[in-house]
Design an enzyme around this catalytic site. Structure first.
Site, short mmCIF file in Angstrom:
data_model
loop_
_atom_site.label_atom_id
_atom_site.label_comp_id
_atom_site.label_asym_id
_atom_site.label_seq_id
_atom_site.Cartn_x
_atom_site.Cartn_y
_atom_site.Cartn_z
N ARG A 103 -16.52 -7.42 -4.00
CA ARG A 103 -15.27 -7.85 -3.34
C ARG A 103 -15.64 -8.53 -2.03
NH1 ARG A 103 -11.57 -4.71 0.52
NH2 ARG A 103 -9.90 -6.21 0.75
N HIS B 261 -8.49 -11.87 4.76
CA HIS B 261 -8.99 -10.67 5.44
C HIS B 261 -9.03 -11.00 6.94
CE1 HIS B 261 -11.49 -6.82 4.68
NE2 HIS B 261 -11.31 -6.88 5.98
N GLU C 183 -5.09 -5.21 3.87
CA GLU C 183 -4.51 -4.39 4.93
C GLU C 183 -3.53 -5.14 5.83
OE1 GLU C 183 -7.60 -2.35 7.09
OE2 GLU C 183 -8.37 -1.35 5.32
N ASN D 250 -7.43 1.09 0.26
CA ASN D 250 -8.54 1.36 1.17
C ASN D 250 -8.26 2.70 1.83
OD1 ASN D 250 -9.36 -1.22 0.61
ND2 ASN D 250 -9.05 -2.03 2.67
N TYR E 168 -9.92 5.66 4.48
CA TYR E 168 -10.96 6.16 5.38
C TYR E 168 -10.66 7.57 5.90
CZ TYR E 168 -13.02 1.56 5.23
OH TYR E 168 -13.61 0.41 4.77
N GLU F 186 -11.83 -0.20 -0.71
CA GLU F 186 -12.73 0.13 0.40
C GLU F 186 -12.73 1.63 0.62
OE1 GLU F 186 -12.14 -1.73 4.26
OE2 GLU F 186 -11.70 -3.65 3.29
#
Ligand code: FCB
Length: 459
Positions: free
Chosen positions: A85, A129, A174, A303, A305, A373
């Protein structure tokens, strides 16, 4: 240790066909900001603002991937992953944001995609992005509706150039960060702290996504799949007080629900007006927009985290009319004794399980999911055991969510190589591969060997 953490200590094997990949983004790795006719982006401008990026760093040279991309594709092949990606830099393709197309910029991505395919690595192309052409920011950026239209034109231009060899498309990465971190918090480009402007940016990013999806659908080949990538962070009240519960709900609206509801439910959340009614009249929303934004997706990119532990706090700006969209009367806290990454981010793999199962509960028609991600930041140690633990535990959480009924098709580790970590600059490192920025030497870390073995034996 929670139940999920215990259960997930050793991930089960993943089904055949599960996609393994790594992820990067143009501005974070390419460098070569003036090469072959690239125009300036908002990140080139932002990085020159005093104090914007730690140590005054920028993506000017980054990992010089623009010249070293073959070596980076070799690394992916060595890692044994079947997908990559990456993002296309809008200002390489359309240096002015619209108008004249820069063929040399497109050629770079065409060569990259051809090489990937030759090596059996499937390209997953992110169209945006965060590197908006500066020329569009000068005309209002994501605050204005025209930028959404320009994004759809740009998507079509990229599709014309490489759509015969790319079948996996991600419109935006995002949008929360582009809109709220960029136009509300001011920690990312363009560095604005606005109320209505940031909420307009949310809407125009989503609209740009919807317009681009419609455009690509009209051009699509039968095997083409189109999705969007959202960062998802479940919010947890810091205490049992009603004030903290309410603060966590506002934060959940800001970070998660104002994106998932329109995209997956075709409507804005009911509490959007309660929370933001005093900073915006939402005049930028027009009839028909939500139908475009909520059009069916072929997949959702997630994504993940960390989770956000949220407490109520005084607003920075007492006058609601002057408040930024990021100023919600909240603060995030690190729970006592929490496991944290090398960057101090709370490590809670169960938050990923919670995100994935929560999405299916809320949206029974949820399209297939890719984890686009997930990764661990530290200061760059080659024996990166913290990263190995992080990856193993998050893969276990994903595997558990699959067992629990979520249709998850792939996993992209952030990131292939250490790179320019936005406002944190180069000190925060997420790579499976270490980069020496003086020599541009790439050195695989222990996590690279661990993931290679994991994919080989259980992937
Ligand atoms: C995500 C971004 C990505 C990278 C990681 C660490 O929010 O999409 O570019 O910076 O965080």
């Amino acid at each position: 240790m929670t139940a999920i953490e215990e259960e997930t200590a050793v991930p089960e094997a993943f089904p055949a066909g599960f996609v393994w990949g790594t992820a990067t983004a143009a501005y974070q790795i390419e460098g070569a900001v003036d090469a072959d006719g690239r125009g300036p982006s908002i990140w080139d401008t932002f990085c020159r603002m005093p104090g914007a990026v730690e140590r005054g760093e920028s993506g000017e040279f980054a990992c010089d991937h623009y010249h070293r991309w073959r070596e980076d594709v070799d690394l992916m092949a060595d890692l044994g992953v079947g997908a990559y990606r990456f993002s296309v830099a809008w200002p390489r393709v359309l240096p002015e944001g619209g108008g004249a197309v820069n063929q040399r910029g497109l050629d770079f991505y065409r060569r990259l995609v051809d090489e990937l395919r030759e090596r059996g690595i499937e390209p997953f192309v992110t169209l945006y992005h965060w590197d908006l052409p500066q020329a569009l920011e000068d005309r209002g950026g994501w605050r204005v509706r025209d930028t959404a239209e320009r994004f759809a034109d740009y998507a079509e231009t990229v599709h014309d150039a490489i759509g015969d060899r790319v079948s996996r498309w991600i419109t935006l990465n995002e949008p929360y960060c582009s809109a709220i971190v960029g136009y509300g918090e001011g920690r990312h480009a363009p560095g604005a702290r606005e109320g209505d402007g940031a909420l307009a940016a949310v809407h125009h990013l989503l609209l740009g996504h919807g317009l681009a999806v419609a455009r690509l659908r009209a051009l699509a080949r039968p095997d083409q799949r189109i999705g969007i990538t959202l960062n998802m962070s479940p919010t947890v009240p810091a205490s049992s007080s009603p004030a903290d519960a309410d603060a966590a709900r506002r934060m959940d609206l800001l970070v998660n629900r104002q994106f998932t509801e329109p995209l997956l439910g075709g409507r804005y959340p009911a509490d959007l007006a309660d929370v933001f009614g005093r900073i915006s009249g939402f005049a930028f929303q027009r009839d028909g927009d939500l139908a475009l934004i909520g059009a069916p997706l072929d997949f959702l990119g997630v994504n993940y985290y960390y989770r956000l532990h949220v407490a109520a706090a005084p607003y920075d700006q007492p006058d609601p009319a002057l408040r930024s969209a990021f100023d919600l009367g909240t603060r995030t806290v690190t729970p006592p004794g929490a496991r944290t990454s090398g960057l101090g981010w709370v490590v809670e793999p169960e938050g990923l399980h919670q995100t994935l199962t929560g999405l299916v509960r809320r949206y029974p028609e949820l399209p297939p999911v890719y984890i686009t991600e997930n990764g661990y930041g530290d200061d760059g140690a080659l024996e990166d055991t913290g990263r190995i633990d992080y990856l193993r535990d998050h893969l276990a959480a994903i595997r558990q969510a699959m067992t629990d009924g979520v249709d998850i098709r792939g996993y992209f580790c952030w990131s292939l190589i250490d790179n320019f970590e936005w406002a944190r600059g180069y000190a925060a490192r997420f790579g499976l591969v270490h980069v020496d920025y003086d020599t541009q030497a790439r050195t695989p870390k222990a996590s690279f060997r661990w993931l290679r073995e994991f994919v080989r034996s259980r992937g």
